[in-house]
Write an enzyme that holds these catalytic residues in place. Sequence first.
Site, PDB file in Angstrom:
ATOM      1  N   LEU A 152      -2.062   5.310  -2.717  1.00 30.36           N
ATOM      2  CA  LEU A 152      -2.894   6.436  -2.315  1.00 30.36           C
ATOM      3  C   LEU A 152      -2.041   7.691  -2.243  1.00 30.36           C
ATOM      4  O   LEU A 152      -0.992   7.704  -1.602  1.00 30.36           O
ATOM      5  CB  LEU A 152      -3.526   6.156  -0.946  1.00 30.36           C
ATOM      6  CG  LEU A 152      -4.404   7.254  -0.367  1.00 30.36           C
ATOM      7  CD1 LEU A 152      -5.648   7.464  -1.230  1.00 30.36           C
ATOM      8  CD2 LEU A 152      -4.813   6.902   1.062  1.00 30.36           C
TER       9      LEU A 152
ATOM     10  N   ILE B 131       0.850  -1.189   0.000  1.00 31.00           N
ATOM     11  CA  ILE B 131       0.000   0.000   0.000  1.00 31.00           C
ATOM     12  C   ILE B 131       0.890   1.245   0.000  1.00 31.00           C
ATOM     13  O   ILE B 131       1.004   1.955   0.999  1.00 31.00           O
ATOM     14  CB  ILE B 131      -0.969   0.001   1.210  1.00 31.00           C
ATOM     15  CG1 ILE B 131      -1.762  -1.307   1.268  1.00 31.00           C
ATOM     16  CG2 ILE B 131      -1.930   1.180   1.119  1.00 31.00           C
ATOM     17  CD1 ILE B 131      -2.696  -1.435   2.455  1.00 31.00           C
ATOM     18  N   PRO B 132       1.573   1.499  -1.130  1.00 26.94           N
ATOM     19  CA  PRO B 132       2.400   2.706  -1.195  1.00 26.94           C
ATOM     20  C   PRO B 132       1.526   3.953  -1.110  1.00 26.94           C
ATOM     21  O   PRO B 132       0.408   3.963  -1.628  1.00 26.94           O
ATOM     22  CB  PRO B 132       3.105   2.596  -2.545  1.00 26.94           C
ATOM     23  CG  PRO B 132       2.341   1.590  -3.322  1.00 26.94           C
ATOM     24  CD  PRO B 132       1.596   0.734  -2.362  1.00 26.94           C
ATOM     25  N   HIS B 133       2.020   4.955  -0.421  1.00 30.12           N
ATOM     26  CA  HIS B 133       1.229   6.170  -0.261  1.00 30.12           C
ATOM     27  C   HIS B 133       2.143   7.371  -0.047  1.00 30.12           C
ATOM     28  O   HIS B 133       3.309   7.227   0.297  1.00 30.12           O
ATOM     29  CB  HIS B 133       0.247   6.033   0.907  1.00 30.12           C
ATOM     30  CG  HIS B 133       0.893   5.613   2.190  1.00 30.12           C
ATOM     31  ND1 HIS B 133       1.216   4.295   2.456  1.00 30.12           N
ATOM     32  CD2 HIS B 133       1.288   6.315   3.270  1.00 30.12           C
ATOM     33  CE1 HIS B 133       1.772   4.211   3.650  1.00 30.12           C
ATOM     34  NE2 HIS B 133       1.841   5.427   4.167  1.00 30.12           N
ATOM     35  N   GLY B 134       1.570   8.530  -0.286  1.00 27.11           N
ATOM     36  CA  GLY B 134       2.327   9.754  -0.095  1.00 27.11           C
ATOM     37  C   GLY B 134       1.410  10.958  -0.034  1.00 27.11           C
ATOM     38  O   GLY B 134       0.247  10.890  -0.412  1.00 27.11           O
TER      39      GLY B 134
END
Length: 156
Positions: free
Chosen positions: A103, A65-68
Amino acid sequence: MQLSELLSPDCTKCAVEGASKKRLLETISQIVAPKLSGITRHDIFESLLNRERLGSTGIGLGIAIPHGRLPNANHPVAVLLTLDEPIEFDSIDNQPVDIIFALLVPESEHENHLQTLATVARRMNDKDCTRALRHADSDKALYQLFVGEGEQSPCN
């Protein structure tokens, strides 16, 4: 916020060629950039990469779940991908990943960001849901499963 408000059908891709973690983050950046005016693919990629440097967003069981956060974004954007072949992602269980939910949110939406990540993580913890996602045979089917369209969706 409903997942269908974050994730659009054109940001949902089935059987994507992953190759590597870096290449996957670049692919996510290319998908997201047209959705956020005034923000470049490079800005998005750097945001995702900087978060990965803090620790992998590979949560285990083949899921990442990569996010930034993006200072100039005016709304959140999500991307859901399944990969044609699992890739190394430095996950907590040392297993390769084949389901990715990315996300990107405005920097000011910290609380919303955390709530959305928790919702996605709960959904991804459901083995019936992830099994169905892995067996989706089209972008449309993948989208419909994940946002829970239809009474029979295991991801509801």
